[in-house]
Scaffold this active site. Structure first.
Site, PDB file in Angstrom:
ATOM      1  N   PRO A   2       0.833  -1.197   0.000  1.00  0.00           N
ATOM      2  CA  PRO A   2       0.000   0.000   0.000  1.00  0.00           C
ATOM      3  C   PRO A   2       0.875   1.258   0.000  1.00  0.00           C
ATOM      4  O   PRO A   2       1.818   1.371   0.782  1.00  0.00           O
ATOM      5  CB  PRO A   2      -0.794  -0.122   1.306  1.00  0.00           C
ATOM      6  CG  PRO A   2      -0.732  -1.574   1.663  1.00  0.00           C
ATOM      7  CD  PRO A   2       0.598  -2.050   1.173  1.00  0.00           C
ATOM      8  N   GLU A   3       0.561   2.181  -0.897  1.00  0.00           N
ATOM      9  CA  GLU A   3       1.322   3.423  -1.005  1.00  0.00           C
ATOM     10  C   GLU A   3       0.406   4.605  -0.707  1.00  0.00           C
ATOM     11  O   GLU A   3      -0.728   4.423  -0.255  1.00  0.00           O
ATOM     12  CB  GLU A   3       1.962   3.513  -2.386  1.00  0.00           C
ATOM     13  CG  GLU A   3       2.909   2.361  -2.680  1.00  0.00           C
ATOM     14  CD  GLU A   3       3.526   2.423  -4.070  1.00  0.00           C
ATOM     15  OE1 GLU A   3       3.781   3.528  -4.574  1.00  0.00           O
ATOM     16  OE2 GLU A   3       3.728   1.340  -4.673  1.00  0.00           O
ATOM     17  N   LYS A  57       3.426   6.475   4.167  1.00  0.00           N
ATOM     18  CA  LYS A  57       2.712   5.210   4.053  1.00  0.00           C
ATOM     19  C   LYS A  57       2.278   4.670   5.414  1.00  0.00           C
ATOM     20  O   LYS A  57       1.865   3.502   5.533  1.00  0.00           O
ATOM     21  CB  LYS A  57       3.572   4.181   3.309  1.00  0.00           C
ATOM     22  CG  LYS A  57       3.791   4.548   1.847  1.00  0.00           C
ATOM     23  CD  LYS A  57       4.536   3.475   1.073  1.00  0.00           C
ATOM     24  CE  LYS A  57       6.021   3.523   1.319  1.00  0.00           C
ATOM     25  NZ  LYS A  57       6.777   2.592   0.456  1.00  0.00           N
ATOM     26  N   ARG A 263      12.750  -7.823  -5.312  1.00  0.00           N
ATOM     27  CA  ARG A 263      11.871  -6.813  -5.885  1.00  0.00           C
ATOM     28  C   ARG A 263      12.183  -6.657  -7.372  1.00  0.00           C
ATOM     29  O   ARG A 263      13.169  -7.189  -7.871  1.00  0.00           O
ATOM     30  CB  ARG A 263      12.034  -5.460  -5.174  1.00  0.00           C
ATOM     31  CG  ARG A 263      13.442  -4.906  -5.243  1.00  0.00           C
ATOM     32  CD  ARG A 263      13.624  -3.703  -4.325  1.00  0.00           C
ATOM     33  NE  ARG A 263      14.997  -3.230  -4.320  1.00  0.00           N
ATOM     34  CZ  ARG A 263      15.482  -2.319  -5.142  1.00  0.00           C
ATOM     35  NH1 ARG A 263      14.684  -1.758  -6.051  1.00  0.00           N
ATOM     36  NH2 ARG A 263      16.738  -1.934  -5.078  1.00  0.00           N
TER      37      ARG A 263
END
Length: 288
Positions: A2-3, A57, A263
């Site tokens: 979530p950003e 965040k 990532r």
């Protein structure tokens, strides 16, 4: 992860659904998620919910002089339910980290769960008097949606490194993560490997405009959505992030990926790198 847009939407969701309620029982299912001990989690019970806010965040709920603050990390989420289980969860089982029960003026008894998928548990919960007491909040740079263009240019002019890394550094700018940095760079037509400090003024201006447009559009699409639908809304708005091998919606070129140990990021060669394919670190190692 979530950003900024999703966390802002969750804060607004709590303002609409939790403010005015009274905190009831709090069930801790993952004790490792609790990063503070004074005040204890139980100190929230019986307090009125008076607000909700976002710092980068980080998501916070104000409860009569105390704050419950969480960082959802890469795989965490907030799940609201109008009919929660009355039985306390068994610690250490499943994705549940924390459940907060409420009593509303209308007599309802909803709750929200903080959950985290996967085995790498990084979700964090803090109970504090002041949000600035959370170390991660104290280290945050200016909010990505609050910074002005001159401030943005000054910030980037003072840091070296690849622009992709700079955008996701929360001590430089707060709120942007891997997904929206991909989208911002694609919109600005800038390579993820461009150097922040030496970026020409025209590119800086384009990057700032892209940052504003991508984030404000995502916030507009996210705020007002049910918490359960926010992940899908985020995915639906992506043009390159998470779309490896698919056609770029702008030029039709194939979206490419650069992968690291844990990532990856996506980009369009035609739009961003003059057609150059960036070295994929994962493939480079395999070919040695």
């Amino acid at each position: 992860m979530p950003e900024l847009p999703e966390v802002e939407a969750l804060a607004q969701f709590l303002r609409e659904h939790a403010v005015g309620a009274v905190v009831g029982r709090i069930d801790v299912a993952a004790y490792s998620a609790i990063k503070t001990f004074d005040p204890p989690v139980t100190a929230l019970s019986g307090r009125d919910v008076t607000g909700a806010a976002r710092w980068g965040k980080f998501l916070g709920m104000e409860c009569g002089g105390l704050w419950l603050i969480t960082h959802l990390s890469r795989a965490g989420w907030l799940r609201w339910t109008d009919n929660p289980s009355t039985s306390p969860p068994k610690p250490g089982r499943g994705p549940l980290a924390l459940r907060v029960h409420f009593f509303t003026p209308e007599g309802a008894t909803p709750a929200f769960d903080l959950t985290e998928a996967g085995t790498r548990k990084r979700l964090a919960v803090y109970i504090v008097h002041d949000p600035a007491d959370v170390p991660g909040i104290a280290r945050l740079g200016p909010d990505a949606l609050a910074v002005t263009e001159p401030e943005f240019a000054a910030i980037l002019g003072a840091v070296s490194g690849r622009i992709k890394n700079v955008l996701v550094d929360q001590t430089v700018l707060a709120g942007i993560g891997n997904a929206y940095s991909d989208e911002i760079l694609h919109t600005a037509r800038i390579s993820p490997f461009a150097t922040a400090k030496t970026m020409p003024a025209a590119k800086l201006s384009a990057l700032y405009d892209a940052l504003r447009s991508v984030l404000t559009d995502a916030v507009a699409r996210s705020v007002g959505q049910d918490a359960a639908r926010l992940k899908g809304e985020k995915r639906s708005g992506m043009r390159v992030h998470g779309r490896t091998g698919m056609p770029c919606p702008v030029c039709g070129d194939t979206v490419r990926e650069v992968a690291f140990t844990d990532r990856s990021f996506q980009y369009c060669p035609t739009c961003q790198t003059g057609g150059k394919i960036l070295a994929d670190r994962r493939m480079s190692r395999l070919l040695k």
